[in-house]
Scaffold this active site. Structure first.
Site, PDB file in Angstrom:
ATOM      1  N   LYS A   7       0.834  -1.207   0.000  1.00  0.00           N
ATOM      2  CA  LYS A   7       0.000   0.000   0.000  1.00  0.00           C
ATOM      3  C   LYS A   7       0.870   1.259   0.000  1.00  0.00           C
ATOM      4  CE  LYS A   7      -3.822  -2.435   2.119  1.00  0.00           C
ATOM      5  NZ  LYS A   7      -4.533  -2.827   3.351  1.00  0.00           N
ATOM      6  N   GLN A  23      -4.640  -1.160   9.642  1.00  0.00           N
ATOM      7  CA  GLN A  23      -4.480  -2.498   9.067  1.00  0.00           C
ATOM      8  C   GLN A  23      -4.949  -3.574  10.057  1.00  0.00           C
ATOM      9  OE1 GLN A  23      -3.366  -3.213   5.819  1.00  0.00           O
ATOM     10  NE2 GLN A  23      -4.120  -5.240   6.369  1.00  0.00           N
ATOM     11  N   ASP A  59     -10.886   2.666   3.673  1.00  0.00           N
ATOM     12  CA  ASP A  59     -11.252   1.248   3.575  1.00  0.00           C
ATOM     13  C   ASP A  59     -12.772   1.114   3.446  1.00  0.00           C
ATOM     14  OD1 ASP A  59      -9.226  -0.597   3.414  1.00  0.00           O
ATOM     15  OD2 ASP A  59      -8.895  -0.728   5.593  1.00  0.00           O
TER      16      ASP A  59
END
Ligand code: NDP
Length: 281
Positions: free
Chosen positions: A54, A98, A121
């Site tokens: 990422k 995460q 997200d």
């Protein structure tokens, strides 16, 4: 094999290139630099790999990119404090915590603390609710990536029968909502569903289950489009999807490989979400 392969790697590269061009334009026209902050706690090896890819993508498209790596023993208050600090940081337009997090942390409370406008997200209930109500908002990256793949192959979901296997909040449910928003007739399958019956009628099958080769090739309706979100590691260390690929490819018109199908799209769509979040400020 009769099916054509959907090259997720190529489409993801195209998405990243589009984001990169848009970042350059935003910088020139508005002096705005999109920023992505990634929070990683502890030493989960898979998380480390994901975060690295990422960050690499974020740097490649020209974002301001920052990683906050906290010790595995970090307290809820510490991580919460960091999320709040990032919510208030004008350089940061996207915040990603995460998962999975160490056991002592309450993931749900932390995800709830992220400003929905920075929730790239798109797991926050506000963004899930917007999707459910058919309103604009940030969309979860993996299902958004599937929609982009469908667009690339010229498949319009409108009036088609779509079957989504799996009802997780990360993939299955938002996938079904995106297909519904695109005017498909959507069936969501789970453990209690009659999979051969439902899949046998589908013009589009999206498998997001996490069980290697659960969806049998023989169930596929001839000419259907098959999207395999599954990423499963066999005892031999090979990556396989949720679909019996070789047999499904005999009947499908288009199919995603694993790896190289949906996988690369997730990070690319995260870049697109961060850009969208930056634009909305
Ligand atoms: P979850 O485990 O959260 O959900 C799995 C879903 O599949 C559940 O709804 C479950 O049904 C259903 N299911 C499980 N077994 C069966 C069965 N035998 N028959 C019918 N349905 C079943 O998984 P995720 O949605 O998070 O992930 C699914 C897959 O996608 C995994 O392989 C994961 O690795 C992959 N993935 C890939 C991503 C990417 O490409 N970047 C991103 C995210 C995930 P029930 O609700 O009834 O329990």
């Amino acid at each position: 094999m009769t099916a054509r392969l959907i090259d997720g790697k190529a489409v993801a590269a195209k998405v990243r290139a589009q984001v990169k061009a848009e970042v350059a334009r935003l910088k020139d026209e508005r002096g705005l630099l999109p920023g992505l902050a990634v929070v990683r706690v502890g030493e989960d090896p898979a998380s480390k790999t994901y975060v690295t890819s990422k960050r690499k993508a974020a740097e490649e498209v020209g974002f301001y990119s920052v990683e906050h790596h906290l010790d595995a023993s970090a307290s809820q208050a510490e991580v919460l404090g960091l999320v709040r600090q990032l919510n208030a940081d004008a350089r940061v337009h996207g915040i990603l915590v995460q998962l999975p997090l160490p056991r002592q942390l309450d993931s749900e409370a932390l995800l709830l603390a992220i400003d929905p406008a920075k929730d790239v997200d798109a797991f926050h209930p506000v963004n899930a609710g917007r999707l459910f109500q058919g309103k604009p908002g940030l969309r979860p990256c993996t299902p958004a990536g599937v929609m982009r793949l469908l667009e690339e192959i010229g498949f319009s979901p409108a009036a088609k029968k779509a079957v989504v296997v799996g009802r997780s909040n990360i993939v299955g449910r938002p996938m079904a909502m995106l297909l519904l928003a695109a005017d498909a007739t959507v069936t969501i399958c789970h453990r209690k569903s009659d999979l051969p019956l439902e899949i046998g009628q589908a013009d589009l099958v999206v498998a997001a289950v996490g069980v290697p080769r659960l969806v049998k090739g023989a169930w596929i309706k001839p000419g259907a489009v098959v999207i395999d979100v599954g990423i499963n590691r066999t005892p031999e260390g090979k990556l396989v999807g949720d679909v019996e690929f070789e047999a499904a490819a005999q009947l499908a018109s288009w199919i995603t490989p694993v790896p190289g199908g949906v996988g690369p799209m997730t990070v690319a769509m995260l870049m697109q979400n961060t850009l969208a979040a930056a634009r909305s400020f």
